[in-house]
Motif scaffolding. Structure first.
Motif, mmCIF file in Angstrom:
data_model
loop_
_atom_site.group_PDB
_atom_site.id
_atom_site.type_symbol
_atom_site.label_atom_id
_atom_site.label_comp_id
_atom_site.label_asym_id
_atom_site.label_seq_id
_atom_site.Cartn_x
_atom_site.Cartn_y
_atom_site.Cartn_z
ATOM 1 N N GLN A 212 17.595 4.645 8.711
ATOM 2 C CA GLN A 212 18.062 3.220 8.272
ATOM 3 C C GLN A 212 16.864 2.332 7.886
ATOM 4 O O GLN A 212 17.091 1.598 6.988
ATOM 5 N N ILE A 213 15.887 2.491 8.723
ATOM 6 C CA ILE A 213 14.601 1.254 8.456
ATOM 7 C C ILE A 213 13.645 1.917 7.514
ATOM 8 O O ILE A 213 12.838 1.361 6.974
ATOM 9 N N ALA A 214 13.989 3.356 7.115
ATOM 10 C CA ALA A 214 12.881 3.859 6.332
ATOM 11 C C ALA A 214 12.264 3.282 5.056
ATOM 12 O O ALA A 214 11.449 3.193 4.520
ATOM 13 N N PRO A 215 13.520 3.109 4.404
ATOM 14 C CA PRO A 215 13.139 2.219 2.829
ATOM 15 C C PRO A 215 12.307 1.065 3.091
ATOM 16 O O PRO A 215 11.097 0.807 2.510
ATOM 17 N N LEU A 216 12.814 0.202 4.234
ATOM 18 C CA LEU A 216 12.087 -1.152 4.357
ATOM 19 C C LEU A 216 10.591 -0.783 4.949
ATOM 20 O O LEU A 216 9.681 -1.274 4.511
ATOM 21 N N GLY A 217 10.591 0.335 5.818
ATOM 22 C CA GLY A 217 9.235 0.586 6.112
ATOM 23 C C GLY A 217 8.305 1.084 5.071
ATOM 24 O O GLY A 217 7.225 0.752 5.136
ATOM 25 N N ILE A 218 8.774 1.805 4.080
ATOM 26 C CA ILE A 218 8.053 2.227 2.991
ATOM 27 C C ILE A 218 7.665 1.190 2.066
ATOM 28 O O ILE A 218 6.385 0.940 1.626
ATOM 29 N N VAL A 219 8.402 0.259 1.970
ATOM 30 C CA VAL A 219 7.939 -1.112 1.238
ATOM 31 C C VAL A 219 6.887 -1.847 1.880
ATOM 32 O O VAL A 219 6.108 -2.327 1.198
ATOM 33 N N ALA A 220 7.247 -1.735 3.309
ATOM 34 C CA ALA A 220 6.116 -2.569 3.955
ATOM 35 C C ALA A 220 4.538 -1.964 4.014
ATOM 36 O O ALA A 220 3.840 -2.644 4.109
ATOM 37 N N VAL A 221 4.513 -0.776 3.718
ATOM 38 C CA VAL A 221 3.184 0.235 3.665
ATOM 39 C C VAL A 221 2.638 -0.788 2.287
ATOM 40 O O VAL A 221 1.357 -0.976 2.296
ATOM 41 N N GLY A 222 3.282 -0.601 1.167
ATOM 42 C CA GLY A 222 2.731 -1.124 0.140
ATOM 43 C C GLY A 222 2.524 -2.746 0.141
ATOM 44 O O GLY A 222 1.373 -3.117 -0.228
ATOM 45 N N MET A 223 3.336 -3.225 0.815
ATOM 46 C CA MET A 223 2.901 -4.943 0.850
ATOM 47 C C MET A 223 1.824 -5.130 2.009
ATOM 48 O O MET A 223 1.014 -6.140 1.824
ATOM 49 N N THR A 224 1.553 -4.209 3.000
ATOM 50 C CA THR A 224 0.188 -4.477 3.715
ATOM 51 C C THR A 224 -0.879 -4.399 2.769
ATOM 52 O O THR A 224 -1.699 -4.947 3.045
ATOM 53 N N LEU A 225 -0.880 -3.277 1.973
ATOM 54 C CA LEU A 225 -2.303 -3.102 1.116
ATOM 55 C C LEU A 225 -2.248 -4.450 0.193
ATOM 56 O O LEU A 225 -3.487 -4.712 -0.152
ATOM 57 N N VAL A 226 -1.461 -4.858 -0.141
ATOM 58 C CA VAL A 226 -1.323 -5.937 -1.354
ATOM 59 C C VAL A 226 -1.843 -7.258 -0.303
ATOM 60 O O VAL A 226 -2.662 -7.971 -0.681
ATOM 61 N N ILE A 227 -1.430 -7.286 0.736
ATOM 62 C CA ILE A 227 -1.788 -8.524 1.508
ATOM 63 C C ILE A 227 -3.056 -8.542 2.002
ATOM 64 O O ILE A 227 -3.844 -9.269 2.144
#
Length: 333
Positions: A65-80
């Protein structure tokens, strides 16, 4: 001839400031790893509420259930970490999910997936170009493109939804590899890729340098615009992948999907200890933040907490996490 030597007393700083500084650093370390304690506490609470919480089956469901959100968070981490911000991930997520669902019957699911990921990557590239070439503030840029992308897909689809229950279409969201759900496999791969990029590559070192100081990074020979712009491209691609996975899970796609994705992804990143000021963060910290949100969501579901109350709780968590980050930074000065 005689000479006299004047001895100037050498004063040393009192031990109190040194001790104080040392204690501040220790406090910052405690704050940085406090989230492990929060995670452990939430797991205990979840286990009390739902005794089967730690069973492999339930853990698998939570990760799926959390996988899609976790994948988005990886990209967000790099951006931030690179000193940016991406509020458009929810809109990119929706665009990819909608396109994947809309054309999967006319194309092969594989071709539809490539098209959806290609679109998401281009949308991320647009973000990167506006931020780096037009020098528009990342917050304003991605706030604007979020509205642009969302409005565009809703207009083009007449605010309609698409559905597809085909086996191959849903494979990416519901299929398994060696007994592990494909979304979980992709989540693990995203975290591994993010870790390798940040810890093992010149590009990753450039991300930290740009986030720490653009001017210093430029003077050291780093192509600042390329590095920072590339993080938006990665973020767009990963948001698109998350949208495709979710479309496969629910068998549908529409322009209104992903409304809270950006808030949830930012919550995961800041809870994990990545600084919103850039130049500092780790993928493993984002993994901890994701675990906290996943367990918290499971508790909310078990207690049947209203969705609006969940939004309030997550908003408060983000505020507290950012406040803790500021305290850590002040203690390091």
């Amino acid at each position: 001839m005689s000479s006299s030597t004047t001895t100037t007393p050498v004063t040393t700083p009192a031990s109190a400031p040194t001790t104080s500084r040392s204690s501040l650093v220790s406090s910052s370390r405690l704050l940085e790893f406090a989230m492990f304690g929060v995670l452990a506490l939430l797991i205990v609470i979840a286990t009390i509420i739902y005794p089967a919480f730690l069973t492999p089956g339930n853990i698998g469901i939570i990760l799926t259930q959390i996988a899609p959100l976790g994948i988005v968070a990886v990209g967000m981490t790099l951006v931030i970490i690179a000193g940016g911000f991406d509020l458009s991930v929810g809109a990119v997520f929706a665009c990819a999910a909608t396109l994947y669902t809309a054309i999967a019957d006319r194309w092969t699911p594989g071709g539809a997936m490539v098209a959806a990921l290609g679109l998401a990557t281009v949308l991320g590239l647009v973000n990167g170009l506006v931020v780096t070439k037009l020098r528009v503030n990342p917050f304003i840029t991605t706030l604007g493109t979020s509205s642009l992308y969302s409005g565009g897909v809703l207009f083009l689809t007449n605010a309609g939804s698409f559905s597809n229950t085909g086996e191959y279409f849903q494979a990416i969201g519901r299929g398994s590899i060696a007994g592990i759900r494909i979304p979980v496999v992709l989540l693990i791969l995203a975290f591994l890729a993010g870790t390798i990029i940040l810890d093992r590559t010149k590009f990753g070192r450039g991300i930290f340098a740009v986030g720490g100081s653009r001017e210093a990074a430029r003077l050291s020979g780093i192509s600042v615009d390329v590095v920072q712009g590339s993080t938006y491209v990665i973020s767009g691609f990963l948001a698109g992948l998350a949208g495709v996975i979710t479309a496969g899970q629910v068998g549908a796609g529409q322009g209104s999907m992903g409304a809270t994705i950006a808030l949830d992804a930012i919550a995961i990143v800041v809870i994990g200890g990545t600084s919103l000021r850039g130049g500092e963060g780790r993928i493993w910290r984002t993994a901890v933040g994701m675990a906290i949100i996943a367990v918290l969501n499971n508790i909310f579901i078990s207690l049947a907490v209203d969705n609006n109350i969940q939004l309030v709780a997550k908003g408060l968590i983000v505020i507290l996490a950012v406040a803790a980050d500021q305290l850590v930074r002040r203690s390091k000065r």
